[in-house]
Enzyme design. Structure first.
Site, PDB file in Angstrom:
ATOM      1  N   GLN C 102       0.772  -1.320  -0.008  1.00 43.74           N
ATOM      2  CA  GLN C 102      -0.081   0.061  -0.050  1.00 43.74           C
ATOM      3  C   GLN C 102       0.791   1.234  -0.079  1.00 43.74           C
ATOM      4  O   GLN C 102       0.645   2.381  -0.635  1.00 43.74           O
ATOM      5  CB  GLN C 102      -0.924  -0.289   1.331  1.00 43.74           C
TER       6      GLN C 102
ATOM      7  N   SER D  46      -3.841   4.624  12.022  1.00 46.96           N
ATOM      8  CA  SER D  46      -4.619   3.826  11.063  1.00 46.96           C
ATOM      9  C   SER D  46      -4.337   4.021   9.751  1.00 46.96           C
ATOM     10  O   SER D  46      -3.954   5.247   9.260  1.00 46.96           O
ATOM     11  CB  SER D  46      -6.010   4.145  11.155  1.00 46.96           C
ATOM     12  N   GLU D  47      -3.689   3.133   9.030  1.00 43.76           N
ATOM     13  CA  GLU D  47      -2.967   3.219   7.730  1.00 43.76           C
ATOM     14  C   GLU D  47      -3.788   4.088   6.640  1.00 43.76           C
ATOM     15  O   GLU D  47      -3.191   4.749   5.728  1.00 43.76           O
ATOM     16  CB  GLU D  47      -2.420   1.945   7.099  1.00 43.76           C
ATOM     17  N   ASN D  48      -5.060   4.112   6.876  1.00 45.24           N
ATOM     18  CA  ASN D  48      -5.792   4.723   5.705  1.00 45.24           C
ATOM     19  C   ASN D  48      -5.846   6.218   5.975  1.00 45.24           C
ATOM     20  O   ASN D  48      -6.398   6.890   5.325  1.00 45.24           O
ATOM     21  CB  ASN D  48      -7.252   4.169   5.690  1.00 45.24           C
ATOM     22  N   SER D  88       0.619   8.928   5.339  1.00 46.92           N
ATOM     23  CA  SER D  88       0.354   7.703   6.228  1.00 46.92           C
ATOM     24  C   SER D  88       1.307   7.038   6.221  1.00 46.92           C
ATOM     25  O   SER D  88       2.046   6.272   7.323  1.00 46.92           O
ATOM     26  CB  SER D  88      -0.999   7.086   6.134  1.00 46.92           C
TER      27      SER D  88
END
Lengths: 214, 234, 234, 214
Positions: C102, D46-48, D88
């Site tokens: 990601q 939180s990676e988002n 992030s």
């Protein structure tokens, strides 16, 4: 009669198109800001982190937190956005600025630009100039044709380069040249200042160029 | 509970200084410079510093304070045009300067803070700054390999900050501050207003507190204008 | 005067579509997805698309709309866990997937938008995703060479936008939207509220208008929750 | 008696320190959020795109724009900040998160981790897991010691790796192992669950390890 600084800037302003995002260098390029054609929506980019530069503030309304890349106090307008230096140069390097109008010390006949330093004389720095010429798809250089009797349109730059083969258009007090990168000669004379003839341009130009007036 | 708030600039920097260290500083010209923190560094007498900043301010203000006292051994910057003392020292060979194109400088610091050891950029190909750097073509275009920068200490100036270290910058005083905050072992922020967590809208925070180890509220904020330009009222 | 405002999603995308193109889409799960623009793409019938997005939503929502209709030939993403139709097509070899960690995905898109052709990252060294990639050591640590991504079209969903294209995102609906907006020839934004320039504080703007070519105000905003998790009141 | 999932999480929570920024994976790691020692200031990443994750919302107060990396509805707290995915993972890869507690499918005796896929079975993806193990300075893996009678602490991972030599600590239902990267054997048994003895751990562990109980 050669163009004066204001007229050089006015000629440069004709390179703008509606909707353009534009970066203006210091000196003659700054004058372009006041010469944007009526009804044209142009957003000016300031490399220190701003799009949509407004005019100088009214006296007493200056804000030390609001300056342009030349460290001058300016103002914001309704379309303004602020961002950091990383985002600012992401826009520049990423090709998102449509055009940059910059000053020049020398332009070579292959479109090399030198405009950031004179060795031994200046301790300044390239600031954002190298990023602009590398990233912005259209680079217009505005400058006096000669400095102290020496042509600034040269066969090869003798001053340290800002970028190699980066200039698209050169506007001087005498004439306008297009640079066709990859062609030889790359410089094409496309326009003359009023009452300036090709002979005068040839006499003042060290670089090789072809005539392409119409 | 962890506490990031320090009573003043001098105590915030005190145990973080050593000769020869690398210090990153936010600011562009005199706009958004962490001047109180720089003054604390000047007062400490720490020497032989490598300073990473866009430009070293003017004589006696901003990084100019450390130039005057000869605490700066090396400057990594894109511009040094308005500091006469620096120019004198540089031309006399008393201080080193590593020129970086402004975008490359910003990107190198960003890379350092974001765990990217190196990247390729088209900026500077064919110029003096390409010397000694690897050149490689991508999509037919030559690019230079540039390396990330990560410092020992970063100093930033913010408009508002909360006790968690979340920061907000104002107008063009943002400039290099957010990126500097990401790229050092310890980041210290001076803020014009210290507020409680929750007072800043979480969507508007520009530097999340994770990057800020220490925060100092300025007792008074003195801002400088380098070039006052105004227009006349019609 | 240049006008960026389009009356609806269908007209905004209409002349921008061709088979085989690469489309970037913001969103994480079903949060912050440009669902109306995706629906317009579905309705257009354009085929053989390469889609770059963190994950392809669920069946029939978000990029899932284009999976159902088999308009997607290739997916570049970090995750495809909640889309059963995609899983079926993938296991049957009917759709290609390029897995990206990601952070590498985000960084590749960021690089594409910021004019960085390639960069090195420690992520993924020694794993399957390192296959065929150059490995190089920096400071004793092996890293992979990764390349920027730049698309033909980017679709983003924002909370507020002004007619200049300046955008504001809300909470975690921001996610991949700002970076997608930077990395395509044409970026189209759908917004929940379209306002006049100046209505959004210039310091709070997250995507400056320079990145947005077209903007559409949604007539009604339908948001989906993928996993409702709540706690009981005491 | 081996630890249950809650107890594994509680042991993992003892790895936290005041002021830490923490990333928790899905599954057992999520339980750690409820076990943070009183008076300790911890911010969950939180990676988002969020730091400072709050608990689940009260029924009816959920917001579709506010989810965690597991796509669950959550809440914000006063210290919360929001940012985009690039920022992030800049935090993650840049080493700014102090610790990450992750689930595992296999951990090898050199600290390799496999936790993202079972070929032919799952079409999921690594999400942010590879970035976390590459960027976060301390990686704690929590998992059941065995799955279907097979040890998950293996000589070499047979499943696709998430990262090579990335694990610092493994907490299972039976024991706690430290990984001393570069040493051989790198796995050191440092703690046992109540009423579990070394023989039981040896019997259930395919990986080579040394005892280092005190």
């Amino acid at each position: 009669m050669p163009w004066n600084r204001e007229q050089i800037a006015a000629r440069a302003a004709r390179e703008l198109q509606d909707g353009f995002y534009v970066n203006l260098g210091i000196g003659i390029p700054t004058l372009v800001a006041n010469l944007i054609p009526e009804g044209m929506s142009i957003q000016l980019h300031s490399e220190n982190g701003m799009l949509g530069m407004g005019p100088f503030p009214f006296e007493g309304e200056q804000d030390p937190d609001l300056i342009n890349a030349g460290k001058e106090t300016i103002t914001q307008i309704p379309t303004t956005s602020f961002f950091d230096s990383v985002a600012s140069f992401g826009m520049v390097r990423g090709g998102h600025i449509d055009i940059s109008i910059l000053g020049g010390l020398q332009v070579s006949e292959t479109g090399d630009l030198a405009n950031w330093t004179i060795p031994g004389k200046m301790v300044k720095g390239m600031g954002g100039a190298m990023d602009l010429v590398a990233g912005v798809p259209r680079i217009v250089v505005v400058m006096e044709h000669c400095a102290k009797g020496e042509s600034r349109l040269v066969k090869q730059c003798t001053l340290p380069l800002t970028g190699k083969s980066v200039v698209d258009l050169v506007i001087t007090d005498l004439a306008v040249f297009e640079v066709r990168k990859g062609e030889a000669p790359a410089l094409r004379l496309i326009e003359l200042a009023p009452d300036v003839d090709v002979a005068e341009v040839r006499a003042n130009t060290a670089a090789d160029f072809v005539e392409s007036l119409n | 509970m962890a506490n990031k708030v320090y009573p003043n600039a001098v105590t915030a920097v005190a145990d973080q200084l050593r000769d020869g260290m690398t210090i990153l500083s936010g600011g562009f010209g005199l706009c958004g410079i962490p001047d109180a923190l720089i003054e604390a560094i000047r007062a400490s007498g720490v020497r032989n510093l490598t300073i990473v900043t866009n430009n070293p301010g003017i004589d006696g203000i901003g990084i100019g304070r450390l130039v005057e006292t000869r605490q700066v051994a090396k400057l990594i910057a894109s511009y040094a045009g308005e500091n006469a003392t620096f120019a004198r020292q540089y031309l006399a060979g008393e201080v080193e300067m590593e020129y970086n194109p402004q975008g490359t400088l910003a990107e190198r610091i960003r890379a350092g803070g974001a765990g990217i050891p190196a990247f390729y950029t088209p900026t500077g190909v064919g110029t003096d700054i390409a010397r000694g750097k690897e050149t490689r073509e991508f999509n037919g275009r030559p690019c230079l390999l540039e390396h990330g920068i990560f410092g020992d200490l970063a100093l930033v100036h913010a408009w508002k900050g909360d006790t968690e270290g979340n920061l907000l910058y104002r107008l063009t005083a943002r400039n290099f501050n957010p990126v500097m905050a990401t790229a050092a072992k310890v980041t210290i922020a001076e803020v014009e207003q210290l507020v409680q967590p929750g007072a800043i809208d979480a969507d508007h925070i520009m530097t999340p507190g994770i990057f800020v180890k220490r925060i100092v509220e300025l007792p008074r904020v003195e801002k400088h204008i380098e070039k006052l330009t105004v227009r006349q009222r019609a």
